[in-house]
Each structure stands twice: as C-alpha cells, then as structure tokens.
Design an enzyme around this catalytic site. Sequence first.
Site, PDB file in Angstrom:
ATOM      1  N   ARG A  85       0.857  -1.177   0.000  1.00 44.78           N
ATOM      2  CA  ARG A  85       0.000   0.000   0.000  1.00 44.78           C
ATOM      3  C   ARG A  85       0.901   1.237   0.000  1.00 44.78           C
ATOM      4  O   ARG A  85       1.668   1.437   0.942  1.00 44.78           O
ATOM      5  CB  ARG A  85      -0.899  -0.018   1.242  1.00 44.78           C
ATOM      6  N   HIS A 129      -2.711  10.851   0.785  1.00 45.77           N
ATOM      7  CA  HIS A 129      -2.150  10.641   2.119  1.00 45.77           C
ATOM      8  C   HIS A 129      -1.474  11.947   2.532  1.00 45.77           C
ATOM      9  O   HIS A 129      -0.271  12.006   2.759  1.00 45.77           O
ATOM     10  CB  HIS A 129      -1.179   9.454   2.111  1.00 45.77           C
ATOM     11  N   GLU A 174      -7.153   8.501   6.349  1.00 46.54           N
ATOM     12  CA  GLU A 174      -7.396   9.175   7.628  1.00 46.54           C
ATOM     13  C   GLU A 174      -7.890  10.619   7.491  1.00 46.54           C
ATOM     14  O   GLU A 174      -7.208  11.563   7.902  1.00 46.54           O
ATOM     15  CB  GLU A 174      -6.136   9.161   8.496  1.00 46.54           C
ATOM     16  N   ASN A 309      -6.803   1.971  10.283  1.00 49.77           N
ATOM     17  CA  ASN A 309      -5.475   2.188  10.841  1.00 49.77           C
ATOM     18  C   ASN A 309      -5.633   2.217  12.351  1.00 49.77           C
ATOM     19  O   ASN A 309      -6.263   3.123  12.901  1.00 49.77           O
ATOM     20  CB  ASN A 309      -4.890   3.513  10.357  1.00 49.77           C
ATOM     21  N   TYR A 311      -3.726   1.987  16.108  1.00 50.27           N
ATOM     22  CA  TYR A 311      -2.498   2.024  16.912  1.00 50.27           C
ATOM     23  C   TYR A 311      -2.772   1.876  18.395  1.00 50.27           C
ATOM     24  O   TYR A 311      -2.024   1.223  19.097  1.00 50.27           O
ATOM     25  CB  TYR A 311      -1.740   3.336  16.647  1.00 50.27           C
ATOM     26  N   GLU A 375      -3.131  -0.141   8.442  1.00 48.05           N
ATOM     27  CA  GLU A 375      -1.935   0.266   9.179  1.00 48.05           C
ATOM     28  C   GLU A 375      -2.042  -0.274  10.589  1.00 48.05           C
ATOM     29  O   GLU A 375      -3.101  -0.178  11.215  1.00 48.05           O
ATOM     30  CB  GLU A 375      -1.804   1.799   9.284  1.00 48.05           C
TER      31      GLU A 375
HETATM   32  C1  FCB Z   1      -0.947   7.272  10.750  1.00 47.26           C
HETATM   33  C2  FCB Z   1      -0.547   7.755   9.385  1.00 47.26           C
HETATM   34  C3  FCB Z   1       0.774   7.232   8.906  1.00 47.26           C
HETATM   35  C4  FCB Z   1       1.795   7.124  10.009  1.00 47.26           C
HETATM   36  C5  FCB Z   1       1.211   6.440  11.228  1.00 47.26           C
HETATM   37  C6  FCB Z   1       2.185   6.280  12.371  1.00 47.26           C
HETATM   38  O1  FCB Z   1      -1.802   8.200  11.319  1.00 47.26           O
HETATM   39  O2  FCB Z   1      -1.517   7.401   8.419  1.00 47.26           O
HETATM   40  O3  FCB Z   1       1.210   8.051   7.846  1.00 47.26           O
HETATM   41  O4  FCB Z   1       2.349   8.340  10.268  1.00 47.26           O
HETATM   42  O5  FCB Z   1       0.085   7.132  11.671  1.00 47.26           O
END
Ligand code: FCB
Length: 467
Positions: A85, A129, A174, A309, A311, A375
């Site tokens: 990607r 992006h 995002e 995405n 985290y 992500e």
């Molecule tokens: C996300 C982004 C990516 C990267 C990660 C850590 O928000 O899409 O570009 O910076 O965080």
Amino acid sequence: MTITTMETRGTVVFPENFVWGAATASYQIEGATKADGRGPSIWDTFSATPGKVREGDTGEVACDHYHRYRDDVALMKDLGLNAYRFSVAWPRIQPTGSGAANQAGLAFYDRLVDTLLEAGITPYVTLYHWDLPQALEDLGGWTSRDTSYRFADYAAIMYDRLGDRVSHWTTLNEPWVSAFLGYGNGVHAPGRTSAHDALRAAHHLLLGHGLAARALRSAGAEEIMLVVNSAPVLTPAQVNDPAAAVSEADAAAAHRAHALLTRQFLDPALLGRYPVEVLRAAERNGGTAHVLDGDLEIINAPIDLVGINYYNPCVVEDGPGLPADAAWPGSEGVRFATVEAPVTAMGWPIVPSGLSRLLVRLSQDYPQVGLMVTENGAAFDDVVEDGRVHDDARLAYLEGHLRAAHEAIEAGADLRGYLVWSLLDNFEWAEGYGRRFGVVHVDYTTQARTLKDSAFWYRDVINRNGL
Ligand code: FCB
C-alpha cells in the site's frame, strides 16, 4: 498489563487468501520533492516552517524511495509481501493541483506499479495521504468545496493511467487527521487552528471521497476503499477489563467521542447521514451551510472496503465543564484520559485487545463492507548492532495485534488483510525522523536498509499464513 480476553500463545491460522502486506506514504518516503516537475505540497511548506516539525526535519530526501524504489520492491519481495500500500503524491501529478497531468510524475508510478507486478506484489494505491498541492491550499485547501472536485479530477487521471494494472483503490487516508490535526489543532499541515475550518475540511474531504469513488467506479475500478484512523473508545477501567462497569455519564462521553472520531466519516460514507453529534458540533462552530443538498448522496457512493489504521484505543471519561479539545470540536465535557499500559516511543499505549473490539464492532455496525487493517505498527528506539536490529518490542506488538485480528475474525469480523505500518523507517510527520516505525531500518546518512528482527519474523508469518 493483563489481556484477559486474548489468545496469547498457540498456533493461529488466517483464512485462505488473507492479504499480507506493508504500507507507506509518498511524503514520508519518496524525497525528491523537486524532481521531474513535482510542485510543492502543504507538507513541504509546513516542514520548512520553523518550529513545526521536530528537529526541523523535512521530507526533502526522506528514504530517497523515488530513486531507490527498485531496491525497495526487491526487499518487499524478499519479505514475501502479497500487497504493498503506497500513496501517490498529488503534486507530482498536478503540480498546482489542477489542469493537465505532469507526464514525468505519472511515469514514476507507472514504473513502481510495473516493478511491483513483476515481483508478484499487488499494488494498493492511496490517492491522498496528506500531501495536498500547496496551490490548492492557497485557494482555501480542504475548507474550499472546489478542492473536492479537483480531487475527483486527479483520481480520474490516476485511474486512466494505472487502472489497467491496479484494481485496489483508496481515496483518502485518515480524513480525521487531515481535517482535525491539519485545520483544528494545527499540529499537521497546513497548520490552521479553527474548529469551523476543521469541520468544513472534514465535509469537503468526504465530498472529495464520494466524487472520486464515483469517478473511479464509472471508469471501471474493481475495489474502492476508504481508510480511517479508528479506535475503540473505552473508559479507563475498560482498557484492562473489557467487562468493567461503565457509568451513564462515561458511556455518554464515549458515545460522543466515537461519533466524532469514527462515525463522522463512516456514517456519511456508508449510511448517507451525519451523526447528530457532528451536526451539533458544526452548529456550535459556524454552522452547517457548507453541507449542501445532495452532498450526502454523493458521499454515500458504494465502496467495497474500509481500511482501519489502528495504533491504540481512545480512552475517555465524563469531564463536566471541560471545553472541547482543539482537535475534537464537539467534545465539550469529554476528558481524554491517560491509560494504564506500556507505551511505544510515541507514548501511545499498547492495547492489542482494542483491535479485536474495534474490528468486531465495525463489522457489526457496517456489515455492507469488508475490513482491512491498512496500518498497524509501533515506533521504538531501534539500534543497529553488528548489522542486526533486535526489535523485540515491535515484534511483540505486531504479534499481539495479529492475535487480536485473528480473534476478531473468529468472532465474525469480515477482515480481509493486514498491512504493517511501515515497510521502512520514515518521516513521521510532526515527529520527523526521530520515530522509527519500519520493519526495515533506514540509515538516513547512507540510505542503507537493514531488515529488523520483526521483518524476518513477519516473513515467517506470511509464509505460514499465521502464527
Ligand atoms: C498514521 C498515518 C501514517 C503514520 C502512522 C504512524 O496516522 O496514516 O502516515 O504516520 O500514523
């Protein structure tokens, strides 16, 4: 931390045809910001502005991927990736954001796609992006409705050039971050700070998504995806105990935060309506005049996949009397809480079970689309020792999240694939090069790439289709 509901060891096998890959983004890796007619983007301007990016880092050279893409694709092949990607830098294609395409810019993505296909790797193309052409920002950026139409034109140009070889298309990455960090708290480019601008930007991003999705579809695109940064919204007690009791006031705070973060984008795109919480936020911040009749119908263009995405979870509780956070217009009375959990180098809490909760919920709320983790990954302070990077903490992070993803599949989530963030260490936006997310280490002095232990581990995962 105890992860009560998770499988923490043992073999897990992913479904047949599960897609394994890695993700990057143009501004974070390409460099060559002035090559072959590329115009300036808002991130060039922003990173050149003193005080905006840590250490004054910019994307001018980054990983020099623009010149080293062949070697980088060879690395991907060596890792056994099925999918890659990447994003297209709009200002390489339309240096001022509109008008005729710059052939040299198109030619780069042509070469990249061909090189991927020769290596047996499926390209997943993201159109936006975050590197908006600066010329469009000068005309109002995403606060201007015209930008949505320019975006659809650009999408059509890209499909026209790559559509014979690319089946997987993502409109936006995002939009929450583009709108609310770019125009709300100003931590990202273009660095504006207005709740009204941020809400307008969010709407125009969605409109751009809908227009681009229509353009892609009518041109013949097979699969269209919208990628959001999403997270389960939890109370502090729920982080380690999913079954913890939640007070009515805390539940209301969580409900609102979920509407602002996730439903603000997925409800219009998939259900054709805004959550009432978002409309109220807009009414309190300059009104809703930017939402025109017919917009929601455009935004609700059929798509195939939602990319997630993930985290860390979003943790909130009731915060009576608190003003709204600058990145969260409409969050009056919501307290963003700290979490009892180990953290990454970003300070982000590590809560793998959050991923399974999120995937299961989104699958239930939006059964009309498939899901993909587009992500997931972690920054740690890696060091190269004797040619190796022993990034055990990243490896554990990835393993925990893959187990969580598998658990979500078992619980019924329609999860089609997993893309690690990131292939390479890269320019981490306002944090610059100090935060390393890659499974491949980059030495920014020599541009040497070194596979970290997590990369070798990930190759085995792909090979076994599981853990
Ligand atoms: C996300 C982004 C990516 C990267 C990660 C850590 O928000 O899409 O570009 O910076 O965080």
